[in-house]
Design a protein around this motif. Structure first.
Motif, PDB file in Angstrom:
ATOM      1  N   ALA A  25       0.535  -1.207 -15.951  1.00  0.00           N
ATOM      2  CA  ALA A  25       0.162   0.242 -15.073  1.00  0.00           C
ATOM      3  C   ALA A  25       1.191  -0.359 -14.357  1.00  0.00           C
ATOM      4  CB  ALA A  25      -1.104   0.050 -14.064  1.00  0.00           C
ATOM      5  N   CYS A  26       2.276   0.112 -13.500  1.00  0.00           N
ATOM      6  CA  CYS A  26       2.673  -0.633 -11.665  1.00  0.00           C
ATOM      7  C   CYS A  26       2.507   0.231 -10.832  1.00  0.00           C
ATOM      8  CB  CYS A  26       4.118  -0.172 -12.183  1.00  0.00           C
ATOM      9  SG  CYS A  26       4.783  -0.810 -13.158  1.00  0.00           S
ATOM     10  N   ILE A  27       2.025   0.116  -9.680  1.00  0.00           N
ATOM     11  CA  ILE A  27       1.205   0.639  -9.205  1.00  0.00           C
ATOM     12  C   ILE A  27       1.334   0.224  -7.632  1.00  0.00           C
ATOM     13  CG2 ILE A  27      -1.392   0.780  -7.710  1.00  0.00           C
ATOM     14  CD1 ILE A  27      -2.608  -0.196 -10.404  1.00  0.00           C
ATOM     15  N   LEU A  28       2.163   1.239  -7.010  1.00  0.00           N
ATOM     16  CA  LEU A  28       2.474   1.374  -5.385  1.00  0.00           C
ATOM     17  C   LEU A  28       1.745   1.518  -4.370  1.00  0.00           C
ATOM     18  CD1 LEU A  28       4.779   0.759  -3.259  1.00  0.00           C
ATOM     19  CD2 LEU A  28       5.482   2.658  -3.993  1.00  0.00           C
ATOM     20  N   ASN A  29       1.540   0.316  -3.456  1.00  0.00           N
ATOM     21  CA  ASN A  29       0.233   1.140  -2.302  1.00  0.00           C
ATOM     22  C   ASN A  29       1.707   0.631  -1.066  1.00  0.00           C
ATOM     23  OD1 ASN A  29      -1.545   1.461  -0.142  1.00  0.00           O
ATOM     24  ND2 ASN A  29      -2.125  -0.813  -0.390  1.00  0.00           N
ATOM     25  N   ALA A  30       2.597   2.021  -0.604  1.00  0.00           N
ATOM     26  CA  ALA A  30       3.258   2.341  -0.074  1.00  0.00           C
ATOM     27  C   ALA A  30       2.736   1.600   1.676  1.00  0.00           C
ATOM     28  CB  ALA A  30       4.108   3.336  -0.035  1.00  0.00           C
ATOM     29  N   GLY A  31       1.014   2.400   1.931  1.00  0.00           N
ATOM     30  CA  GLY A  31       0.025   1.970   2.677  1.00  0.00           C
ATOM     31  C   GLY A  31       0.095   1.251   3.578  1.00  0.00           C
ATOM     32  N   ASP A  32       0.033   0.804   4.962  1.00  0.00           N
ATOM     33  CA  ASP A  32      -0.612   0.314   6.121  1.00  0.00           C
ATOM     34  C   ASP A  32      -1.688  -0.907   5.530  1.00  0.00           C
ATOM     35  OD1 ASP A  32       1.311   0.167   7.435  1.00  0.00           O
ATOM     36  OD2 ASP A  32       1.218   1.665   8.519  1.00  0.00           O
ATOM     37  N   GLU A  33      -2.942   0.083   4.470  1.00  0.00           N
ATOM     38  CA  GLU A  33      -3.807  -0.509   4.215  1.00  0.00           C
ATOM     39  C   GLU A  33      -4.302  -1.313   2.878  1.00  0.00           C
ATOM     40  OE1 GLU A  33      -6.517  -1.335   6.783  1.00  0.00           O
ATOM     41  OE2 GLU A  33      -5.131  -0.772   8.206  1.00  0.00           O
ATOM     42  N   PRO A  34      -4.327  -2.489   2.026  1.00  0.00           N
ATOM     43  CA  PRO A  34      -5.443  -2.081   0.924  1.00  0.00           C
ATOM     44  C   PRO A  34      -5.593  -0.921   0.440  1.00  0.00           C
ATOM     45  CG  PRO A  34      -6.223  -4.453   2.466  1.00  0.00           C
ATOM     46  CD  PRO A  34      -5.809  -3.167   3.198  1.00  0.00           C
ATOM     47  N   ALA A  35      -5.112  -1.281  -0.530  1.00  0.00           N
ATOM     48  CA  ALA A  35      -6.004  -0.387  -2.017  1.00  0.00           C
ATOM     49  C   ALA A  35      -6.987  -0.766  -2.794  1.00  0.00           C
ATOM     50  CB  ALA A  35      -5.046   0.543  -2.857  1.00  0.00           C
ATOM     51  N   ASN A  36      -8.498  -0.694  -3.287  1.00  0.00           N
ATOM     52  CA  ASN A  36      -9.338  -0.732  -3.946  1.00  0.00           C
ATOM     53  C   ASN A  36      -9.597   0.390  -4.943  1.00  0.00           C
ATOM     54  OD1 ASN A  36     -10.244  -2.985  -2.230  1.00  0.00           O
ATOM     55  ND2 ASN A  36     -10.296  -1.295  -0.968  1.00  0.00           N
ATOM     56  N   VAL A  37      -8.480  -0.274  -6.515  1.00  0.00           N
ATOM     57  CA  VAL A  37      -7.964   0.568  -7.197  1.00  0.00           C
ATOM     58  C   VAL A  37      -9.079  -0.259  -8.935  1.00  0.00           C
ATOM     59  CG1 VAL A  37      -6.520   0.876  -8.772  1.00  0.00           C
ATOM     60  CG2 VAL A  37      -5.780   0.325  -6.503  1.00  0.00           C
ATOM     61  N   SER A  38     -10.139   0.866  -9.856  1.00  0.00           N
ATOM     62  CA  SER A  38     -10.506   1.062 -10.342  1.00  0.00           C
ATOM     63  C   SER A  38      -9.739   1.614 -11.509  1.00  0.00           C
ATOM     64  CB  SER A  38     -11.886   1.361 -10.063  1.00  0.00           C
ATOM     65  OG  SER A  38     -11.833   2.635 -10.005  1.00  0.00           O
ATOM     66  N   LEU A  39     -10.093   1.173 -13.122  1.00  0.00           N
ATOM     67  CA  LEU A  39      -9.264   1.406 -14.112  1.00  0.00           C
ATOM     68  C   LEU A  39     -10.792   2.156 -15.248  1.00  0.00           C
ATOM     69  CD1 LEU A  39      -6.876  -0.668 -12.874  1.00  0.00           C
ATOM     70  CD2 LEU A  39      -5.490   0.480 -15.066  1.00  0.00           C
ATOM     71  N   THR A  40     -10.947   2.788 -15.599  1.00  0.00           N
ATOM     72  CA  THR A  40     -11.341   3.167 -16.687  1.00  0.00           C
ATOM     73  C   THR A  40     -10.793   3.393 -18.223  1.00  0.00           C
ATOM     74  OG1 THR A  40     -13.109   4.093 -14.544  1.00  0.00           O
ATOM     75  CG2 THR A  40     -13.536   4.588 -17.675  1.00  0.00           C
ATOM     76  N   LEU A  41     -10.876   3.354 -18.970  1.00  0.00           N
ATOM     77  CA  LEU A  41     -10.713   3.409 -20.048  1.00  0.00           C
ATOM     78  C   LEU A  41     -11.602   4.358 -21.183  1.00  0.00           C
ATOM     79  CD1 LEU A  41      -8.726   1.142 -18.629  1.00  0.00           C
ATOM     80  CD2 LEU A  41      -8.690   0.019 -21.130  1.00  0.00           C
ATOM     81  N   TYR A  42     -10.475   5.481 -21.601  1.00  0.00           N
ATOM     82  CA  TYR A  42     -11.850   6.092 -22.367  1.00  0.00           C
ATOM     83  C   TYR A  42     -10.641   5.564 -23.656  1.00  0.00           C
ATOM     84  CZ  TYR A  42     -13.116   8.522 -18.372  1.00  0.00           C
ATOM     85  OH  TYR A  42     -13.880   8.680 -17.113  1.00  0.00           O
ATOM     86  N   PHE A  43     -11.840   5.937 -25.311  1.00  0.00           N
ATOM     87  CA  PHE A  43     -11.570   6.063 -26.266  1.00  0.00           C
ATOM     88  C   PHE A  43     -11.883   7.074 -27.236  1.00  0.00           C
ATOM     89  CE2 PHE A  43     -12.188   1.558 -24.281  1.00  0.00           C
ATOM     90  CZ  PHE A  43     -11.220   1.455 -25.428  1.00  0.00           C
ATOM     91  N   GLU A  44     -11.101   7.129 -28.923  1.00  0.00           N
ATOM     92  CA  GLU A  44     -11.777   8.364 -29.331  1.00  0.00           C
ATOM     93  C   GLU A  44     -12.763   8.566 -29.938  1.00  0.00           C
ATOM     94  OE1 GLU A  44      -9.117   9.363 -33.138  1.00  0.00           O
ATOM     95  OE2 GLU A  44      -7.213   9.004 -31.232  1.00  0.00           O
TER      96      GLU A  44
END
Length: 126
Positions: free
Chosen positions: A35-54
């Motif tokens: 996952a290529c994630i770009l944060n172009a803003g002036d503040e850090p971005a706190n990112v969370s990922l949730t994975l879903y399965f069959e």
């Protein structure tokens, strides 16, 4: 200089799969999802990922911080907390952030000597 906030706070990747084996030396030629994630803003971005399965309940959150005016290329192969992402199993991902971000999805499939690279934009949720 003030950066522009671009992107969305929720993204979805409906397709994910890490091949169970690779044909080449790691880490460069190890099959992987990114996952290529770009944060172009002036503040850090706190990112969370949730994975879903069959066949099982979702797993997450996996957490990462993307610095202000920075990008992170997050290999799913490297995610381990709360548990490693299984190889050879299809999954989908919802990515949430407290700041607007842009997400692109990339896969390297090196099961053959002729490597395959696929990339696509994630789906932004409004």
């Amino acid at each position: 200089m003030m950066a522009r906030e671009i992107g969305h706070t929720v993204w979805a990747l409906a397709e994910g799969y890490i091949p169970a084996w690779s044909n080449g030396p790691p880490p460069e030629f190890e099959s992987h999802e990114t996952a290529c994630i770009l944060n172009a803003g002036d503040e850090p971005a706190n990112v969370s990922l949730t994975l879903y399965f069959e066949g099982k309940e979702p797993v997450g959150p996996y957490r990462v911080t993307v610095g202000a005016r920075r990008t992170v290329h997050l290999r799913f192969n490297d995610l381990s907390d709360p548990e490693p992402v299984p190889k050879g199993t299809g999954f989908a991902t919802v990515i949430e952030s407290d700041r607007p971000i842009v997400v692109q999805h990339t896969r390297l499939d090196s099961r053959q000597a002729e490597n395959a690279l696929m990339t696509t934009m994630a789906f932004p949720v409004r």
